[in-house]
Design a protein around this motif. Structure first.
Motif, PDB file in Angstrom:
ATOM      1  N   VAL A 126       0.827  -1.210   0.000  1.00  0.00           N
ATOM      2  CA  VAL A 126       0.000   0.000   0.000  1.00  0.00           C
ATOM      3  C   VAL A 126       0.858   1.256   0.000  1.00  0.00           C
ATOM      4  O   VAL A 126       0.635   2.184  -0.784  1.00  0.00           O
ATOM      5  CB  VAL A 126      -0.943   0.000   1.218  1.00  0.00           C
ATOM      6  N   GLY A 172      -6.887  -5.548   2.520  1.00  0.00           N
ATOM      7  CA  GLY A 172      -7.544  -4.688   1.546  1.00  0.00           C
ATOM      8  C   GLY A 172      -8.396  -5.446   0.553  1.00  0.00           C
ATOM      9  O   GLY A 172      -9.340  -4.893  -0.010  1.00  0.00           O
ATOM     10  N   SER A 216     -12.573  -0.597  -3.368  1.00  0.00           N
ATOM     11  CA  SER A 216     -11.398  -0.462  -2.505  1.00  0.00           C
ATOM     12  C   SER A 216     -10.354   0.402  -3.189  1.00  0.00           C
ATOM     13  O   SER A 216     -10.223   0.387  -4.409  1.00  0.00           O
ATOM     14  CB  SER A 216     -10.818  -1.854  -2.208  1.00  0.00           C
ATOM     15  N   TYR A 227      -7.193   0.124  -2.089  1.00  0.00           N
ATOM     16  CA  TYR A 227      -5.960  -0.648  -1.896  1.00  0.00           C
ATOM     17  C   TYR A 227      -5.466  -1.202  -3.237  1.00  0.00           C
ATOM     18  O   TYR A 227      -6.273  -1.450  -4.141  1.00  0.00           O
ATOM     19  CB  TYR A 227      -6.215  -1.851  -0.989  1.00  0.00           C
ATOM     20  N   GLN A 229      -3.355  -6.530  -2.394  1.00  0.00           N
ATOM     21  CA  GLN A 229      -3.169  -6.351  -0.951  1.00  0.00           C
ATOM     22  C   GLN A 229      -4.170  -7.189  -0.165  1.00  0.00           C
ATOM     23  O   GLN A 229      -5.358  -6.859  -0.136  1.00  0.00           O
ATOM     24  CB  GLN A 229      -3.329  -4.875  -0.581  1.00  0.00           C
ATOM     25  N   HIS A 235      -8.951   2.308   4.589  1.00  0.00           N
ATOM     26  CA  HIS A 235      -8.006   1.985   5.665  1.00  0.00           C
ATOM     27  C   HIS A 235      -8.739   1.241   6.776  1.00  0.00           C
ATOM     28  O   HIS A 235      -9.875   1.572   7.097  1.00  0.00           O
ATOM     29  CB  HIS A 235      -7.407   3.280   6.245  1.00  0.00           C
TER      30      HIS A 235
END
Length: 666
Positions: free
Chosen positions: A55, A219, A225, A227, A231, A413
């Motif tokens: 990330v 993620g 998302s 991410y 991830q 997050h």
């Protein structure tokens, strides 16, 4: 680092033996490795799927923030004041908040000394600004890609220090040993890469006295998302090893572009672009925000504040606040199934009013005028305020002056994660989760606090490991080899079973999980939906245990899906308990159904926003989860620990430091 084969079930597997395995290669992992080497720990290895895939090497925003104590604050900022700000976000332990605050400047200057270009004035003071959930201008930034620059400088420093990297490896198990002091980490089982090449199922083992786990958050749990797509974290493996998780109900969601995945905060919103949606086939274009705001001034005020109130916040809906924008984007995209765009080529429109600098609310007009950003089009204003933010998309082949961006309210997050003490050590001895793997954050964390927590966590883990290494013989040895063999045997059995079973499609299984999570645990949650998702998760886990893969090359994704299914169950159980203790919502999610918050007309358009009725938010407690021996998930509520009130008397601290008693956990 030593490498030799280990024979298990008649087959040889590579076994690397190292003092400290740092698992992951983001900014938090690299910082831990760098500090370990500088503190004299001479046998450290970084274990990662791929350098630059995490990330911190791929994420950012308009000017990505690092949150730290502000030494230039005229009112006299302090570690305790900064800790109070972190602690007041709720569901965060006060002693951890104090550590993050106390070491924030040290780690900020560490990064600056490595070459991260945080801007400073002619007198050497680093520039600062207010970020979300911040009243003292503790934010600083090196630009849209602050974390990318952190990653690059720390990667280069780790290379200079000669820290070896085992690349191409995915963690599937954290190996532990039970002894008289409880359970402690003893290494990891991994799959893939050169290290496992030639071994059955590409499995290999890394035996380690200490494991720093910096594999980030899960993620891959959500369909929408920001991410990197790869991830996935390793939350399931960590909890399966005995680590306790906390605050998994708490995540941040915000408006982000879908390609590339990028947070659209700050200048991206303050340039006041136009929002619109279309049908899936591109027809039926319409500006939907104007339907729910009483005036053009109210609409523009909400859009402008979205810049520094970027994450969705249930408290910022009342009075046509900035989070109305997120809620309406969510309704258009998730509930109505339309595609939503943000367009920097033209200004927002409002029935009966023309856009102009004179109709802007005073706050926005003053900001844009002082920034000399009063161009006619949003892209002109963005270019004046933040050219790097424009250029970032250009590097990805998107010219904001020529085309719109498709957006969504994205999972951004995880504020929760594994429980760590004030040295970032988990409930498993010698296992140190750092970065997003460590769930130190509360509900309302200031913007940029995660970057600081990752750096502070890396330092603290390195300090404790260096202390233990210098004070006694390594803790490997007894039981480690046997535990590695047991873990490898279990994975061999699982791989054999999967290859013999009826194959399923790991990609389809993952997509189903992601859609279920976006539906049940997005910015809108209701208890009945969570119960349905728990039932569906149980069914998915059962099908996974009975299914397999068509070829060995699919085993890594298959095993990662098992980890994510357990992580999903942990998120759902944490949310089930959290929702039973709050009213209306908290942080980045509302509790209820869409009809409770939006009045919908006969054509399905949202016409009025009804703010939530917020009651108790249970900010003084934390939901913890652990996995029992029978596979059952135990969830419980614990009170937050307060900020310590110890006085800083030099002679006392000096004595504790010299004796080593300062390293006593908690």
């Amino acid at each position: 680092m030593e490498k030799k084969p280990i024979t298990v079930a008649g087959n040889e597997f590579p076994l690397h033996s190292v003092r400290v395995a740092v698992v992951g290669s983001g900014a938090a992992a690299l910082n831990a490795a760098v500090h370990l080497a500088r503190l004299g720990v001479d046998d450290v290895a970084i274990v990662t799927e791929r350098l630059g895939a995490g990330v911190s090497a791929n994420a950012g925003s308009d000017k990505q923030t690092y949150y730290r104590l502000n030494p230039a604050d005229d009112a006299g900022d302090s570690a305790r004041e900064t800790a109070n700000r972190l602690f007041s976000g709720g569901c965060m332990h006060g002693d951890v908040a104090l550590v993050e605050a106390s070491l924030s400047l040290l780690e900020f200057h560490h990064l600056a000394s490595l070459g991260v270009p945080f801007p400073f004035d002619r007198y050497g003071s680093h520039a600062a600004y207010r970020t979300d959930h911040d009243e003292r201008a503790r934010g600083s930034s090196a630009g849209p890609g602050t974390s990318i620059m952190m990653y690059e400088k720390l990667r280069d420093e780790a290379k200079l220090l000669g820290i070896p990297v085992l690349e191409g490896l995915t963690v599937v198990d954290i190996v532990t040993v039970d002894d008289t002091n409880g359970r402690r980490a003893a290494g990891i089982i991994a799959m893939g890469g050169v290290s496992g090449a030639g071994a059955p199922y590409n499995l290999c083992a890394i035996g380690a006295d200490y494991v720093v786990l910096a594999t980030g958050g899960p993620g891959a749990l959500y369909a929408d998302s920001v991410y990197p797509a790869s991830q996935a974290g390793s939350l399931g493996a960590a909890v399966a090893s005995g680590a306790v998780a906390q605050n998994l109900s708490e995540s941040q969601f915000g408006i982000a572009s879908k390609r590339p995945r990028w947070n659209l905060s700050g200048s991206y919103q303050q340039a006041l672009p136009r929002y619109y949606s279309t049908a899936p086939d591109g027809g039926g274009e319409r500006e939907f925000l104007a339907d729910c705001f009483p005036s053009v001034e109210a609409l523009l005020a909400a859009q402008f504040r979205k810049g520094y109130e970027w994450p969705f916040d249930v408290k910022k809906i009342t009075g046509h606040g900035s989070s109305c924008v997120d809620l309406l984007v969510y309704y258009e995209s998730v509930v109505r199934g339309r595609r939503v765009y943000i367009d920097y080529r033209s200004n927002p429109s409002f029935p009966g009013s023309a856009f102009g600098i004179d109709v802007l609310p005073a706050e926005a007009r003053d900001y844009l005028e002082r920034s000399n950003a009063v161009g006619k089009a949003p892209v002109e204003r963005l270019l004046v305020m933040n050219t790097p933010a424009y250029e970032l998309f250009l590097k990805h082949g998107i010219d904001l002056a020529r085309e719109p961006l498709e957006i969504a309210v994205c999972h951004q997050h995880v504020n929760g994660g594994l429980r760590g003490d004030i040295w970032w050590e988990s409930s498993v001895r010698n296992l140190f989760p750092v970065g997003e793997a460590n769930g130190s954050h509360g509900v309302y964390r200031p913007g940029g606090a995660a970057l600081n927590a990752g750096q502070v966590g890396g330092l603290r883990a390195a300090q404790m490991i260096a202390h233990r290494v210098s004070g006694k013989a390594p803790e490997g040895g007894d039981g480690r080899s046997a535990s590695v063999r047991i873990a490898l045997k279990a994975r061999i059995r699982e791989c054999r079973r999967a290859l013999a079973a009826k194959p399923a499609d790991p990609r389809a299984e993952r997509l189903e999980l992601q859609r279920r999570m976006s539906r049940a645990l997005g910015i809108l949650r209701d208890p009945a939906g969570i119960e349905r998702a728990i039932e569906e998760n149980a069914g998915a886990m059962r099908r996974h245990r009975e299914s397999g893969v068509a070829a060995a090359k699919a085993l890594r994704d298959f095993l990662k899906n098992a980890d994510l299914l357990l992580a999903e169950r942990l998120f759902l159980e944490a949310s089930r308990l959290a929702l039973s203790r709050i009213e209306g919502g908290r942080g980045s999610y509302l509790v209820g159904r869409i009809g409770d918050f939006l009045k919908i007309d006969e054509e399905g358009r949202a016409r009025t926003v009804s703010p939530p009725v917020l009651g108790g938010m249970a900010l003084g407690e934390i939901v913890e989860l652990s996995l029992g021996g029978d596979g059952r998930i135990d969830s419980r509520v614990v009170p937050v620990r307060p900020i310590p009130r110890e006085t800083m008397w030099f002679e006392r601290v000096w004595k504790e430091y010299m004796e080593g008693s300062v390293y006593t956990p908690d």
